[in-house]
Design a protein around this motif. Structure first.
Motif, mmCIF file in Angstrom:
data_model
loop_
_atom_site.group_PDB
_atom_site.id
_atom_site.type_symbol
_atom_site.label_atom_id
_atom_site.label_comp_id
_atom_site.label_asym_id
_atom_site.label_seq_id
_atom_site.Cartn_x
_atom_site.Cartn_y
_atom_site.Cartn_z
ATOM 1 N N ALA A 88 0.829 -1.210 0.000
ATOM 2 C CA ALA A 88 0.000 0.000 0.000
ATOM 3 C C ALA A 88 0.863 1.260 0.000
ATOM 4 N N SER A 89 1.956 1.244 0.799
ATOM 5 C CA SER A 89 2.851 2.410 0.835
ATOM 6 C C SER A 89 3.504 2.640 -0.514
ATOM 7 N N ILE A 90 3.941 1.562 -1.155
ATOM 8 C CA ILE A 90 4.577 1.706 -2.471
ATOM 9 C C ILE A 90 3.595 2.273 -3.481
ATOM 10 N N SER A 91 2.351 1.812 -3.408
ATOM 11 C CA SER A 91 1.336 2.337 -4.335
ATOM 12 C C SER A 91 1.098 3.827 -4.101
ATOM 13 N N LYS A 92 1.060 4.216 -2.817
ATOM 14 C CA LYS A 92 0.849 5.629 -2.485
ATOM 15 C C LYS A 92 2.013 6.491 -2.972
ATOM 16 N N LEU A 93 3.246 6.012 -2.729
ATOM 17 C CA LEU A 93 4.426 6.756 -3.185
ATOM 18 C C LEU A 93 4.473 6.848 -4.703
ATOM 19 N N GLN A 94 4.086 5.794 -5.361
ATOM 20 C CA GLN A 94 4.069 5.812 -6.825
ATOM 21 C C GLN A 94 3.088 6.858 -7.345
ATOM 22 N N LYS A 95 1.946 6.935 -6.676
ATOM 23 C CA LYS A 95 0.944 7.924 -7.075
ATOM 24 C C LYS A 95 1.457 9.340 -6.838
ATOM 25 N N GLU A 96 2.085 9.576 -5.667
ATOM 26 C CA GLU A 96 2.654 10.895 -5.392
ATOM 27 C C GLU A 96 3.752 11.244 -6.389
ATOM 28 N N LYS A 97 4.557 10.257 -6.749
ATOM 29 C CA LYS A 97 5.612 10.499 -7.732
ATOM 30 C C LYS A 97 5.017 10.941 -9.068
ATOM 31 N N GLU A 98 3.963 10.268 -9.483
ATOM 32 C CA GLU A 98 3.326 10.640 -10.743
ATOM 33 C C GLU A 98 2.764 12.058 -10.682
ATOM 34 N N GLU A 99 2.166 12.421 -9.533
ATOM 35 C CA GLU A 99 1.635 13.778 -9.395
ATOM 36 C C GLU A 99 2.750 14.815 -9.435
ATOM 37 N N LEU A 100 3.865 14.529 -8.724
ATOM 38 C CA LEU A 100 4.993 15.464 -8.745
ATOM 39 C C LEU A 100 5.594 15.581 -10.135
ATOM 40 N N GLN A 101 5.682 14.480 -10.842
ATOM 41 C CA GLN A 101 6.214 14.520 -12.202
ATOM 42 C C GLN A 101 5.332 15.382 -13.103
ATOM 43 N N LYS A 102 4.043 15.250 -12.905
ATOM 44 C CA LYS A 102 3.116 16.057 -13.693
ATOM 45 C C LYS A 102 3.263 17.535 -13.350
ATOM 46 N N GLU A 103 3.384 17.838 -12.051
ATOM 47 C CA GLU A 103 3.561 19.233 -11.638
ATOM 48 C C GLU A 103 4.878 19.802 -12.161
ATOM 49 N N LYS A 104 5.932 18.980 -12.147
ATOM 50 C CA LYS A 104 7.225 19.417 -12.668
ATOM 51 C C LYS A 104 7.124 19.761 -14.150
ATOM 52 N N GLU A 105 6.442 18.916 -14.909
ATOM 53 C CA GLU A 105 6.303 19.174 -16.336
ATOM 54 C C GLU A 105 5.529 20.467 -16.590
ATOM 55 N N GLU A 106 4.494 20.722 -15.778
ATOM 56 C CA GLU A 106 3.732 21.961 -15.944
ATOM 57 C C GLU A 106 4.604 23.181 -15.645
ATOM 58 N N LEU A 107 5.413 23.095 -14.574
ATOM 59 C CA LEU A 107 6.290 24.216 -14.239
ATOM 60 C C LEU A 107 7.340 24.457 -15.317
ATOM 61 N N LEU A 108 7.880 23.372 -15.860
ATOM 62 C CA LEU A 108 8.865 23.533 -16.926
ATOM 63 C C LEU A 108 8.233 24.169 -18.162
ATOM 64 N N THR A 109 6.994 23.817 -18.444
ATOM 65 C CA THR A 109 6.297 24.416 -19.583
ATOM 66 C C THR A 109 6.097 25.911 -19.374
ATOM 67 N N LYS A 110 5.670 26.293 -18.147
ATOM 68 C CA LYS A 110 5.487 27.722 -17.839
ATOM 69 C C LYS A 110 6.806 28.473 -17.906
ATOM 70 N N LEU A 111 7.880 27.854 -17.370
ATOM 71 C CA LEU A 111 9.183 28.505 -17.401
ATOM 72 C C LEU A 111 9.664 28.702 -18.828
ATOM 73 N N ALA A 112 9.459 27.698 -19.673
ATOM 74 C CA ALA A 112 9.891 27.827 -21.065
ATOM 75 C C ALA A 112 9.117 28.937 -21.767
ATOM 76 N N ALA A 113 7.814 29.040 -21.465
ATOM 77 C CA ALA A 113 7.018 30.112 -22.081
ATOM 78 C C ALA A 113 7.471 31.479 -21.612
ATOM 79 N N LYS A 114 7.794 31.580 -20.314
ATOM 80 C CA LYS A 114 8.245 32.869 -19.781
ATOM 81 C C LYS A 114 9.602 33.248 -20.337
#
Length: 297
Positions: A107-133
């Protein structure tokens, strides 16, 4: 069965025969058993031994021994079953605990995997905004690397450098207004002192004496107790002696005192005095890049 007509002599004869048989039996028992493998007449004693050594006692002993063996075997089986079942129960409990731990870890591994995916998604969004700026940011002006460094500040003769200003300590005495005019005629002004470091620098340049006093650029001539510098800015703080300024006799101008009293220190050396008194003075000239080092006469 005797007949009623039996005579007494006949009964006596039978009794004598029994006695003789018993006497013979006693003689047989008393006679040493030499050279004979077995007595001719076994007698009652041997018959008793035959009974004791017969199959009866052995059968009883065998039954008792078999019973004891059966009890011992049952005890061994019971103890073995007890100790056999005990480790199995502990192993089963341990197995259940390990299974629970594995479930929790999964269960912990599944939770961490989900958090990792969310952070990866947030990172990609920030990189997109930074590139646009970065794409819309104006290009920076690149300064030429071969630009010459600013020329060092050189003070005129008899002037001392501190930070980006040159200071002049006069040897002549003038009133405060005359001192102000003299400094301005040299492209300078009466000294404006903002920091303890600047105050200490000037204090160290002054000679000690009985009452060596030097004008500097502060006055409350416009409004009493509202001290201002000669450039019009208001005084903040200051390095007044204890009890100063006191406006003892219309004292509207400030000066620095350095005496032979060693307890007097730089950061408590300001006094106020009448502006008409004659003291030496301190001039200050800011020296920016490209400023002239010439001092008008």
């Amino acid at each position: 069965m005797s007949t009623p007509g039996a005579s007494a002599p006949a009964r006596e004869g039978m009794y004598s025969k029994l006695i003789d048989d018993e006497a013979g039996y006693d003689e047989f028992n008393r006679r040493p058993d030499v050279g004979h493998s077995a007595p001719a007449y076994p007698g009652p004693q041997l018959r008793m031994m035959d009974r004791l050594s017969g199959p009866g006692p052995y059968r009883l002993a065998t039954i008792c021994l078999a019973t004891l063996c059966a009890v011992l075997l049952i005890s061994i089986i019971a103890v073995s079953a007890h100790y056999k079942n005990k480790p199995q129960g502990a192993a089963e409990a341990q197995k259940q605990t390990q299974s629970a731990n594995v479930s929790a870890l999964t269960a912990s591994i599944s939770k961490l995997q989900k958090e990792k995916e969310e952070l990866q998604k947030e990172k990609e969004e920030l990189l997109t905004k930074l590139a646009a700026k970065m794409a819309t940011k104006a290009p920076e002006v690149v300064k030429p690397t071969n630009a010459a460094p600013p020329a060092p500040i050189v003070c005129p003769p008899d002037w001392r450098l501190f930070n980006s200003s040159c200071y002049f300590i006069s040897r002549n005495t003038k009133s405060w207004p005359e001192s102000k005019s003299f400094c301005e005629s040299r492209g300078a002004h009466l000294a404006i002192i903002h920091t303890a470091e600047e105050q200490t620098f000037l204090w160290d340049l002054l000679p000690r004496g009985h009452w060596n006093a030097f004008w500097f650029g502060i006055t409350d001539g416009d409004t009493e107790d509202h001290w201002k510098w000669v450039d019009g800015s208001a005084l903040v703080g200051g390095f007044w002696e204890v009890g100063e300024p006191n406006n003892h006799i219309n004292e509207d101008c400030g000066y620095i005192v350095k005496t032979r009293v060693l307890e007097r220190v730089a950061i408590r050396s300001w006094y106020d005095a009448p502006c008409t008194m004659y003291w030496p003075f301190i001039c200050e000239k800011e020296m920016g890049p490209g400023a002239s080092t010439a001092v008008p006469h």
